[in-house]
Design a protein around this motif. Sequence first.
Motif, PDB file in Angstrom:
ATOM      1  N   SER A  18     -10.644  38.284  19.479  1.00 19.06           N
ATOM      2  CA  SER A  18      -9.375  37.880  20.092  1.00 19.06           C
ATOM      3  C   SER A  18      -9.561  37.552  21.579  1.00 19.06           C
ATOM      4  CB  SER A  18      -8.346  38.991  19.924  1.00 19.06           C
ATOM      5  OG  SER A  18      -7.146  38.652  20.565  1.00 19.06           O
ATOM      6  N   ALA A  19     -10.353  38.362  22.267  1.00 21.11           N
ATOM      7  CA  ALA A  19     -10.615  38.122  23.687  1.00 21.11           C
ATOM      8  C   ALA A  19     -11.342  36.793  23.890  1.00 21.11           C
ATOM      9  CB  ALA A  19     -11.430  39.264  24.279  1.00 21.11           C
ATOM     10  N   ARG A  20     -12.247  36.456  23.001  1.00 23.31           N
ATOM     11  CA  ARG A  20     -12.978  35.181  23.092  1.00 23.31           C
ATOM     12  C   ARG A  20     -12.027  34.004  22.905  1.00 23.31           C
ATOM     13  NH1 ARG A  20     -16.203  31.790  25.278  1.00 23.31           N
ATOM     14  NH2 ARG A  20     -17.096  30.306  23.836  1.00 23.31           N
ATOM     15  N   GLN A  21     -11.124  34.108  21.933  1.00 21.50           N
ATOM     16  CA  GLN A  21     -10.156  33.035  21.701  1.00 21.50           C
ATOM     17  C   GLN A  21      -9.248  32.847  22.916  1.00 21.50           C
ATOM     18  OE1 GLN A  21      -8.203  34.163  18.081  1.00 21.50           O
ATOM     19  NE2 GLN A  21      -9.889  33.466  16.784  1.00 21.50           N
ATOM     20  N   ILE A  22      -8.819  33.938  23.517  1.00 17.87           N
ATOM     21  CA  ILE A  22      -7.973  33.861  24.712  1.00 17.87           C
ATOM     22  C   ILE A  22      -8.750  33.226  25.865  1.00 17.87           C
ATOM     23  CG2 ILE A  22      -6.818  35.245  26.485  1.00 17.87           C
ATOM     24  CD1 ILE A  22      -6.038  37.192  24.198  1.00 17.87           C
ATOM     25  N   SER A  23     -10.013  33.577  26.005  1.00 22.44           N
ATOM     26  CA  SER A  23     -10.851  33.025  27.063  1.00 22.44           C
ATOM     27  C   SER A  23     -11.019  31.516  26.910  1.00 22.44           C
ATOM     28  CB  SER A  23     -12.216  33.709  27.055  1.00 22.44           C
ATOM     29  OG  SER A  23     -13.079  33.127  27.992  1.00 22.44           O
ATOM     30  N   VAL A  24     -11.262  31.050  25.697  1.00 22.56           N
ATOM     31  CA  VAL A  24     -11.425  29.615  25.439  1.00 22.56           C
ATOM     32  C   VAL A  24     -10.125  28.883  25.745  1.00 22.56           C
ATOM     33  CG1 VAL A  24     -11.761  27.913  23.591  1.00 22.56           C
ATOM     34  CG2 VAL A  24     -13.300  29.864  23.792  1.00 22.56           C
ATOM     35  N   LYS A  25      -8.999  29.409  25.295  1.00 21.13           N
ATOM     36  CA  LYS A  25      -7.688  28.783  25.543  1.00 21.13           C
ATOM     37  C   LYS A  25      -7.382  28.734  27.033  1.00 21.13           C
ATOM     38  CE  LYS A  25      -3.563  27.334  24.316  1.00 21.13           C
ATOM     39  NZ  LYS A  25      -3.323  26.021  23.773  1.00 21.13           N
ATOM     40  N   THR A  26      -7.726  29.792  27.756  1.00 28.31           N
ATOM     41  CA  THR A  26      -7.493  29.832  29.198  1.00 28.31           C
ATOM     42  C   THR A  26      -8.342  28.797  29.916  1.00 28.31           C
ATOM     43  OG1 THR A  26      -6.937  32.184  29.097  1.00 28.31           O
ATOM     44  CG2 THR A  26      -7.564  31.317  31.236  1.00 28.31           C
ATOM     45  N   GLU A  27      -9.580  28.632  29.504  1.00 29.23           N
ATOM     46  CA  GLU A  27     -10.453  27.626  30.121  1.00 29.23           C
ATOM     47  C   GLU A  27      -9.917  26.218  29.871  1.00 29.23           C
ATOM     48  OE1 GLU A  27     -15.086  26.080  30.127  1.00 29.23           O
ATOM     49  OE2 GLU A  27     -14.521  27.744  28.834  1.00 29.23           O
ATOM     50  N   LEU A  28      -9.450  25.945  28.660  1.00 30.97           N
ATOM     51  CA  LEU A  28      -8.867  24.641  28.358  1.00 30.97           C
ATOM     52  C   LEU A  28      -7.628  24.372  29.218  1.00 30.97           C
ATOM     53  CD1 LEU A  28      -9.110  24.584  24.450  1.00 30.97           C
ATOM     54  CD2 LEU A  28     -10.501  23.280  26.068  1.00 30.97           C
ATOM     55  N   THR A  29      -6.781  25.386  29.350  1.00 28.96           N
ATOM     56  CA  THR A  29      -5.566  25.234  30.153  1.00 28.96           C
ATOM     57  C   THR A  29      -5.903  25.052  31.624  1.00 28.96           C
ATOM     58  OG1 THR A  29      -4.361  26.589  28.553  1.00 28.96           O
ATOM     59  CG2 THR A  29      -3.338  26.278  30.707  1.00 28.96           C
ATOM     60  N   ASP A  30      -6.858  25.798  32.148  1.00 30.65           N
ATOM     61  CA  ASP A  30      -7.282  25.633  33.541  1.00 30.65           C
ATOM     62  C   ASP A  30      -7.780  24.215  33.804  1.00 30.65           C
ATOM     63  OD1 ASP A  30      -6.646  28.261  34.077  1.00 30.65           O
ATOM     64  OD2 ASP A  30      -8.718  28.980  34.085  1.00 30.65           O
ATOM     65  N   ASN A  31      -8.591  23.685  32.901  1.00 30.92           N
ATOM     66  CA  ASN A  31      -9.087  22.319  33.043  1.00 30.92           C
ATOM     67  C   ASN A  31      -7.942  21.319  32.987  1.00 30.92           C
ATOM     68  OD1 ASN A  31     -11.727  23.172  33.309  1.00 30.92           O
ATOM     69  ND2 ASN A  31     -12.245  22.806  31.169  1.00 30.92           N
ATOM     70  N   ALA A  32      -6.964  21.562  32.120  1.00 31.82           N
ATOM     71  CA  ALA A  32      -5.811  20.665  32.013  1.00 31.82           C
ATOM     72  C   ALA A  32      -5.000  20.659  33.305  1.00 31.82           C
ATOM     73  CB  ALA A  32      -4.926  21.086  30.835  1.00 31.82           C
ATOM     74  N   VAL A  33      -4.824  21.814  33.923  1.00 28.95           N
ATOM     75  CA  VAL A  33      -4.092  21.900  35.190  1.00 28.95           C
ATOM     76  C   VAL A  33      -4.828  21.122  36.279  1.00 28.95           C
ATOM     77  CG1 VAL A  33      -3.330  23.473  37.022  1.00 28.95           C
ATOM     78  CG2 VAL A  33      -2.949  24.074  34.629  1.00 28.95           C
ATOM     79  N   ILE A  34      -6.134  21.261  36.338  1.00 26.37           N
ATOM     80  CA  ILE A  34      -6.936  20.546  37.341  1.00 26.37           C
ATOM     81  C   ILE A  34      -6.803  19.035  37.139  1.00 26.37           C
ATOM     82  CG2 ILE A  34      -9.306  20.044  38.077  1.00 26.37           C
ATOM     83  CD1 ILE A  34      -9.907  23.049  37.492  1.00 26.37           C
ATOM     84  N   LEU A  35      -6.924  18.575  35.899  1.00 21.70           N
ATOM     85  CA  LEU A  35      -6.811  17.144  35.625  1.00 21.70           C
ATOM     86  C   LEU A  35      -5.420  16.613  35.969  1.00 21.70           C
ATOM     87  CD1 LEU A  35      -8.745  16.858  32.243  1.00 21.70           C
ATOM     88  CD2 LEU A  35      -9.415  15.884  34.449  1.00 21.70           C
ATOM     89  N   ALA A  36      -4.378  17.360  35.616  1.00 24.13           N
ATOM     90  CA  ALA A  36      -3.009  16.924  35.917  1.00 24.13           C
ATOM     91  C   ALA A  36      -2.767  16.872  37.421  1.00 24.13           C
ATOM     92  CB  ALA A  36      -2.005  17.868  35.251  1.00 24.13           C
ATOM     93  N   GLN A  37      -3.221  17.881  38.138  1.00 25.95           N
ATOM     94  CA  GLN A  37      -3.032  17.913  39.589  1.00 25.95           C
ATOM     95  C   GLN A  37      -3.790  16.766  40.263  1.00 25.95           C
ATOM     96  OE1 GLN A  37      -4.154  21.576  41.463  1.00 25.95           O
ATOM     97  NE2 GLN A  37      -3.531  20.892  43.485  1.00 25.95           N
ATOM     98  N   ASN A  38      -5.031  16.536  39.867  1.00 24.39           N
ATOM     99  CA  ASN A  38      -5.813  15.444  40.458  1.00 24.39           C
ATOM    100  C   ASN A  38      -5.168  14.096  40.175  1.00 24.39           C
ATOM    101  OD1 ASN A  38      -7.666  17.263  41.456  1.00 24.39           O
ATOM    102  ND2 ASN A  38      -9.184  16.879  39.863  1.00 24.39           N
ATOM    103  N   THR A  39      -4.685  13.909  38.961  1.00 27.10           N
ATOM    104  CA  THR A  39      -4.038  12.651  38.597  1.00 27.10           C
ATOM    105  C   THR A  39      -2.750  12.457  39.395  1.00 27.10           C
ATOM    106  OG1 THR A  39      -4.966  12.797  36.376  1.00 27.10           O
ATOM    107  CG2 THR A  39      -3.104  11.314  36.681  1.00 27.10           C
ATOM    108  N   ALA A  40      -1.942  13.498  39.498  1.00 25.56           N
ATOM    109  CA  ALA A  40      -0.688  13.405  40.251  1.00 25.56           C
ATOM    110  C   ALA A  40      -0.948  13.088  41.724  1.00 25.56           C
ATOM    111  CB  ALA A  40       0.104  14.707  40.126  1.00 25.56           C
ATOM    112  N   GLU A  41      -1.946  13.731  42.309  1.00 26.02           N
ATOM    113  CA  GLU A  41      -2.265  13.466  43.712  1.00 26.02           C
ATOM    114  C   GLU A  41      -2.775  12.037  43.906  1.00 26.02           C
ATOM    115  OE1 GLU A  41      -4.931  16.527  45.005  1.00 26.02           O
ATOM    116  OE2 GLU A  41      -3.383  18.074  44.916  1.00 26.02           O
ATOM    117  N   THR A  42      -3.561  11.538  42.972  1.00 27.94           N
ATOM    118  CA  THR A  42      -4.066  10.164  43.059  1.00 27.94           C
ATOM    119  C   THR A  42      -2.916   9.164  42.966  1.00 27.94           C
ATOM    120  OG1 THR A  42      -6.168  10.816  42.079  1.00 27.94           O
ATOM    121  CG2 THR A  42      -5.624   8.479  42.009  1.00 27.94           C
ATOM    122  N   ILE A  43      -2.019   9.384  42.021  1.00 27.37           N
ATOM    123  CA  ILE A  43      -0.867   8.488  41.868  1.00 27.37           C
ATOM    124  C   ILE A  43      -0.014   8.504  43.136  1.00 27.37           C
ATOM    125  CG2 ILE A  43       1.310   8.165  40.639  1.00 27.37           C
ATOM    126  CD1 ILE A  43      -0.095   9.303  38.157  1.00 27.37           C
TER     127      ILE A  43
END
Length: 113
Positions: A18-43
């Motif tokens: 369960s901890a591994r699944q949570i860790s993977v989901k958290t990493e995916l979400t962190d990457n998504a936040v970074i991509l969204a923020q970078n895209t918003a700042e570029t726009i």
Amino acid sequence: MIAVFAIVATVCIACFSSARQISVKTELTDNAVILAQNTAETIKNKGLQPERSTVYYNKDLLPDVSGEYAVKIEPIIENDPFLCGATVSVMHKNETLFELTVHWQEGLNHETN
């Protein structure tokens, strides 16, 4: 004692899984936040009304046509000609991980006489 040990071992394995699944989901979400923020700042820095588009990124967050992350940009049409906006959504394998809306004010073009 062996039965108790087996039960405790099973519970521990389930907790680690369960901890591994949570860790993977958290990493995916962190990457998504970074991509969204970078895209918003570029726009926002370009200061122009963006067009509807989708850009793909790989797991290293680098542009890649066959990447696993899809960043979708959807312009927001405002009634005010000086206000622009867009919605930025980040998806991973058809699951929306993160979404944000960005607004900015376009500069006024002053003509000098």
